[in-house]
Design a protein around this motif. Structure first.
Motif, PDB file in Angstrom:
ATOM      1  N   VAL A 124      37.935  37.551  26.063  1.00 11.00           N
ATOM      2  CA  VAL A 124      38.120  38.040  27.429  1.00 11.00           C
ATOM      3  C   VAL A 124      38.418  36.861  28.344  1.00 11.00           C
ATOM      4  CG1 VAL A 124      37.028  39.189  29.389  1.00 11.00           C
ATOM      5  CG2 VAL A 124      36.611  40.028  27.068  1.00 11.00           C
ATOM      6  N   GLN A 125      39.464  37.002  29.150  1.00 15.28           N
ATOM      7  CA  GLN A 125      39.776  35.988  30.156  1.00 15.28           C
ATOM      8  C   GLN A 125      39.435  36.543  31.534  1.00 15.28           C
ATOM      9  OE1 GLN A 125      43.509  33.852  29.975  1.00 15.28           O
ATOM     10  NE2 GLN A 125      43.791  34.349  27.809  1.00 15.28           N
ATOM     11  N   GLU A 126      39.040  35.658  32.423  1.00  9.45           N
ATOM     12  CA  GLU A 126      38.688  36.063  33.785  1.00  9.45           C
ATOM     13  C   GLU A 126      39.688  35.497  34.778  1.00  9.45           C
ATOM     14  OE1 GLU A 126      34.651  35.038  34.665  1.00  9.45           O
ATOM     15  OE2 GLU A 126      33.841  36.669  33.421  1.00  9.45           O
ATOM     16  N   PHE A 127      39.972  36.301  35.816  1.00  6.27           N
ATOM     17  CA  PHE A 127      40.946  35.918  36.831  1.00  6.27           C
ATOM     18  C   PHE A 127      40.372  36.169  38.215  1.00  6.27           C
ATOM     19  CE2 PHE A 127      43.176  37.089  33.005  1.00  6.27           C
ATOM     20  CZ  PHE A 127      44.121  36.081  32.853  1.00  6.27           C
ATOM     21  N   THR A 128      40.674  35.263  39.122  1.00  9.00           N
ATOM     22  CA  THR A 128      40.250  35.428  40.512  1.00  9.00           C
ATOM     23  C   THR A 128      41.345  36.164  41.288  1.00  9.00           C
ATOM     24  OG1 THR A 128      41.242  33.348  41.239  1.00  9.00           O
ATOM     25  CG2 THR A 128      38.977  33.258  40.369  1.00  9.00           C
ATOM     26  N   LEU A 129      41.023  36.565  42.497  1.00 11.70           N
ATOM     27  CA  LEU A 129      42.031  37.185  43.352  1.00 11.70           C
ATOM     28  C   LEU A 129      43.150  36.187  43.645  1.00 11.70           C
ATOM     29  CD1 LEU A 129      42.932  39.615  45.007  1.00 11.70           C
ATOM     30  CD2 LEU A 129      41.584  38.727  46.923  1.00 11.70           C
ATOM     31  N   ALA A 130      42.802  34.920  43.788  1.00  5.35           N
ATOM     32  CA  ALA A 130      43.818  33.891  44.053  1.00  5.35           C
ATOM     33  C   ALA A 130      44.812  33.791  42.903  1.00  5.35           C
ATOM     34  CB  ALA A 130      43.142  32.538  44.289  1.00  5.35           C
ATOM     35  N   ASP A 131      44.352  34.002  41.666  1.00  9.14           N
ATOM     36  CA  ASP A 131      45.264  33.980  40.515  1.00  9.14           C
ATOM     37  C   ASP A 131      46.313  35.078  40.645  1.00  9.14           C
ATOM     38  OD1 ASP A 131      43.925  31.860  39.237  1.00  9.14           O
ATOM     39  OD2 ASP A 131      42.516  33.233  38.266  1.00  9.14           O
ATOM     40  N   VAL A 132      45.888  36.246  41.072  1.00 10.72           N
ATOM     41  CA  VAL A 132      46.822  37.366  41.229  1.00 10.72           C
ATOM     42  C   VAL A 132      47.750  37.125  42.416  1.00 10.72           C
ATOM     43  CG1 VAL A 132      47.023  39.859  41.600  1.00 10.72           C
ATOM     44  CG2 VAL A 132      45.163  38.955  40.190  1.00 10.72           C
ATOM     45  N   GLN A 133      47.195  36.611  43.503  1.00  8.73           N
ATOM     46  CA  GLN A 133      47.990  36.361  44.703  1.00  8.73           C
ATOM     47  C   GLN A 133      48.993  35.230  44.514  1.00  8.73           C
ATOM     48  OE1 GLN A 133      44.683  35.801  47.396  1.00  8.73           O
ATOM     49  NE2 GLN A 133      44.971  37.840  48.291  1.00  8.73           N
ATOM     50  N   ALA A 134      48.808  34.398  43.507  1.00 12.23           N
ATOM     51  CA  ALA A 134      49.738  33.297  43.250  1.00 12.23           C
ATOM     52  C   ALA A 134      51.049  33.784  42.644  1.00 12.23           C
ATOM     53  CB  ALA A 134      49.086  32.278  42.324  1.00 12.23           C
ATOM     54  N   MET A 135      51.077  35.000  42.151  1.00 14.89           N
ATOM     55  CA  MET A 135      52.303  35.553  41.569  1.00 14.89           C
ATOM     56  C   MET A 135      53.193  36.123  42.669  1.00 14.89           C
ATOM     57  SD  MET A 135      50.937  37.245  38.027  1.00 14.89           S
ATOM     58  CE  MET A 135      49.651  38.187  38.816  1.00 14.89           C
ATOM     59  N   PRO A 136      54.452  36.400  42.374  1.00 20.27           N
ATOM     60  CA  PRO A 136      55.359  36.951  43.401  1.00 20.27           C
ATOM     61  C   PRO A 136      54.768  38.201  44.055  1.00 20.27           C
ATOM     62  CG  PRO A 136      56.602  36.309  41.463  1.00 20.27           C
ATOM     63  CD  PRO A 136      55.161  36.160  41.088  1.00 20.27           C
ATOM     64  N   LYS A 137      54.794  38.205  45.377  1.00 21.20           N
ATOM     65  CA  LYS A 137      54.247  39.337  46.126  1.00 21.20           C
ATOM     66  C   LYS A 137      55.304  40.435  46.236  1.00 21.20           C
ATOM     67  CE  LYS A 137      51.988  40.406  50.560  1.00 21.20           C
ATOM     68  NZ  LYS A 137      51.547  39.837  51.864  1.00 21.20           N
ATOM     69  N   VAL A 138      54.899  41.639  45.905  1.00 18.66           N
ATOM     70  CA  VAL A 138      55.790  42.801  45.961  1.00 18.66           C
ATOM     71  C   VAL A 138      55.220  43.792  46.980  1.00 18.66           C
ATOM     72  CG1 VAL A 138      56.743  44.745  44.665  1.00 18.66           C
ATOM     73  CG2 VAL A 138      56.506  42.502  43.570  1.00 18.66           C
ATOM     74  N   GLU A 139      56.086  44.264  47.870  1.00 20.53           N
ATOM     75  CA  GLU A 139      55.664  45.247  48.877  1.00 20.53           C
ATOM     76  C   GLU A 139      56.476  46.523  48.709  1.00 20.53           C
ATOM     77  OE1 GLU A 139      54.939  43.770  52.900  1.00 20.53           O
ATOM     78  OE2 GLU A 139      55.466  41.755  52.185  1.00 20.53           O
ATOM     79  N   MET A 140      55.820  47.642  48.926  1.00 20.84           N
ATOM     80  CA  MET A 140      56.519  48.930  48.843  1.00 20.84           C
ATOM     81  C   MET A 140      55.800  49.945  49.729  1.00 20.84           C
ATOM     82  SD  MET A 140      55.446  50.156  45.007  1.00 20.84           S
ATOM     83  CE  MET A 140      53.735  50.573  44.609  1.00 20.84           C
ATOM     84  N   VAL A 141      56.563  50.897  50.218  1.00 16.62           N
ATOM     85  CA  VAL A 141      56.021  51.959  51.065  1.00 16.62           C
ATOM     86  C   VAL A 141      56.287  53.269  50.332  1.00 16.62           C
ATOM     87  CG1 VAL A 141      56.011  53.013  53.344  1.00 16.62           C
ATOM     88  CG2 VAL A 141      56.554  50.580  53.113  1.00 16.62           C
ATOM     89  N   THR A 142      55.257  53.791  49.699  1.00 12.62           N
ATOM     90  CA  THR A 142      55.415  54.972  48.854  1.00 12.62           C
ATOM     91  C   THR A 142      54.379  56.026  49.236  1.00 12.62           C
ATOM     92  OG1 THR A 142      53.982  53.973  47.170  1.00 12.62           O
ATOM     93  CG2 THR A 142      56.367  53.682  46.913  1.00 12.62           C
ATOM     94  N   GLU A 143      54.543  57.182  48.646  1.00 15.90           N
ATOM     95  CA  GLU A 143      53.671  58.309  48.952  1.00 15.90           C
ATOM     96  C   GLU A 143      52.530  58.388  47.942  1.00 15.90           C
ATOM     97  OE1 GLU A 143      54.273  62.978  50.276  1.00 15.90           O
ATOM     98  OE2 GLU A 143      55.649  62.082  48.841  1.00 15.90           O
ATOM     99  N   LEU A 144      51.310  58.390  48.451  1.00 14.60           N
ATOM    100  CA  LEU A 144      50.129  58.594  47.619  1.00 14.60           C
ATOM    101  C   LEU A 144      49.834  60.083  47.583  1.00 14.60           C
ATOM    102  CD1 LEU A 144      47.602  57.587  46.072  1.00 14.60           C
ATOM    103  CD2 LEU A 144      46.469  57.356  48.295  1.00 14.60           C
ATOM    104  N   LYS A 145      49.892  60.675  46.385  1.00 16.77           N
ATOM    105  CA  LYS A 145      49.673  62.116  46.243  1.00 16.77           C
ATOM    106  C   LYS A 145      48.335  62.376  45.570  1.00 16.77           C
ATOM    107  CE  LYS A 145      54.579  63.337  45.971  1.00 16.77           C
ATOM    108  NZ  LYS A 145      55.603  64.083  45.210  1.00 16.77           N
ATOM    109  N   CYS A 146      47.581  63.302  46.150  1.00 15.76           N
ATOM    110  CA  CYS A 146      46.251  63.623  45.643  1.00 15.76           C
ATOM    111  C   CYS A 146      46.284  64.970  44.929  1.00 15.76           C
ATOM    112  CB  CYS A 146      45.242  63.663  46.789  1.00 15.76           C
ATOM    113  SG  CYS A 146      43.551  64.051  46.258  1.00 15.76           S
ATOM    114  N   ILE A 147      45.482  65.115  43.884  1.00 12.31           N
ATOM    115  CA  ILE A 147      45.399  66.389  43.177  1.00 12.31           C
ATOM    116  C   ILE A 147      44.808  67.485  44.062  1.00 12.31           C
ATOM    117  CG2 ILE A 147      45.268  65.415  40.864  1.00 12.31           C
ATOM    118  CD1 ILE A 147      42.207  65.711  41.052  1.00 12.31           C
ATOM    119  N   GLU A 148      44.180  67.109  45.192  1.00 11.81           N
ATOM    120  CA  GLU A 148      43.632  68.104  46.112  1.00 11.81           C
ATOM    121  C   GLU A 148      44.719  68.768  46.953  1.00 11.81           C
ATOM    122  OE1 GLU A 148      40.844  65.847  48.355  1.00 11.81           O
ATOM    123  OE2 GLU A 148      39.313  65.871  46.779  1.00 11.81           O
ATOM    124  N   GLY A 149      45.946  68.247  46.891  1.00 10.47           N
ATOM    125  CA  GLY A 149      47.050  68.877  47.587  1.00 10.47           C
ATOM    126  C   GLY A 149      47.563  68.128  48.804  1.00 10.47           C
TER     127      GLY A 149
END
Length: 274
Positions: A124-149
């Motif tokens: 098992v390897q461990e990663f910090t939030l900084a490790d993830v943030q060091a990768m290319p940042k991707v932004e998107m504006v999408t629709e979050l759909k819930c099973i509740e309707g």
């Protein structure tokens, strides 16, 4: 001058006696009552038969077969080139604080780690939030759909899951770097993701993991995630219902067999695509 108004009375049926009308109404009411009663008995019998069947992943087997068929259809429609629609940022809103599974334990962002178990190994390897943030940042504006309707447009930001696996090749037995356009032969077929407390868990097929809109997300609507929305890091995969968007990632493991999924155990199809 003669009256030119047509005489329609000759074409009208004679009025029926009141007693005859009431008798006909009673006959129809009796037939309707009997029909509804038989339909109700058939429904009750069907329900008793259904709940008497052996269970499969927490629900009666016939129902699970139907859900699995839905999942296969959804998966067949799922393509790497099929993208969720994107919207103007001005339409983004804050989604509901929906559900607290996996979020009830105390969170210390300074000590939080994402633990990833490599495919075919117990390491098992461990990663910090900084490790993830060091990768290319991707932004998107999408629709979050819930099973509740309900649904809501959200502005997400994070690192592509596929970019993470390209940099940290933990999803292949050989450790070969991952190219989503040409996946290696020894790529794991599934990934299981669990919250730090183990209370919420989802399973993903590798097509979903590698989809270009599947993010390890750390921002929502231009701000860091709040605890109730999955801080410090959550999953976002907009071609799936919100039950797959696990909040507060704890552990990721790559497996040969389909991982367990909380909402599939509660009666929803494992794939949860839309």
């Amino acid at each position: 001058m003669p009256d030119e108004t047509p005489d329609t009375t000759a074409n009208q049926a004679p009025l029926r006696p009141e007693a005859e009308v009431l008798a006909e109404a009673r006959r129809r009411s009796r037939r309707s009552f009997i029909g509804l009663g038989l339909a109700g008995l058939a429904g009750l019998g069907g329900w008793k038969w259904l709940i008497s069947q052996p269970e499969d992943d927490g629900i009666p087997r016939p129902l699970r077969k139907v859900l699995d068929a839905n999942g296969r259809l959804s998966h067949a429609y799922y393509k790497q080139t099929r993208l969720a629609p994107e919207f103007a940022r001005s339409r983004a809103r804050t989604p509901r604080k929906n559900g607290t599974y996996g979020l009830k334990s105390e969170l210390d962002p300074a000590t939080w780690r994402m633990r990833v178990q490599g495919y075919g190994t117990s390491n098992v390897q461990e990663f910090t939030l900084a490790d993830v943030q060091a990768m290319p940042k991707v932004e998107m504006v999408t629709e979050l759909k819930c099973i509740e309707g309900w649904s809501v447009v959200v502005h997400w930001a994070g690192a592509r899951f596929s970019d993470f696996l390209a940099k940290y090749p933990l999803a292949t037995r050989s450790g070969q770097p991952l190219d989503p356009r040409n996946p290696p032969a020894d790529l794991a077929p599934y990934a299981g993701i669990v919250t730090p407390d183990g209370k919420y868990y989802v399973g993903l097929d590798m097509d979903t993991v590698l989809h270009p809109q599947t993010l390890l997300c750390y921002e929502m609507n231009g701000k860091p995630l709040t605890p109730e929305h999955g801080a410090p890091l959550r999953l976002v995969t907009p071609l799936k219902y919100g039950i797959k968007h696990l909040k507060r990632i704890g552990t990721i493991a790559f497996t040969d067999t389909r991982p367990k999924d909380l909402w599939a155990e509660m009666g929803y199809d494992w794939d949860s695509g839309h």
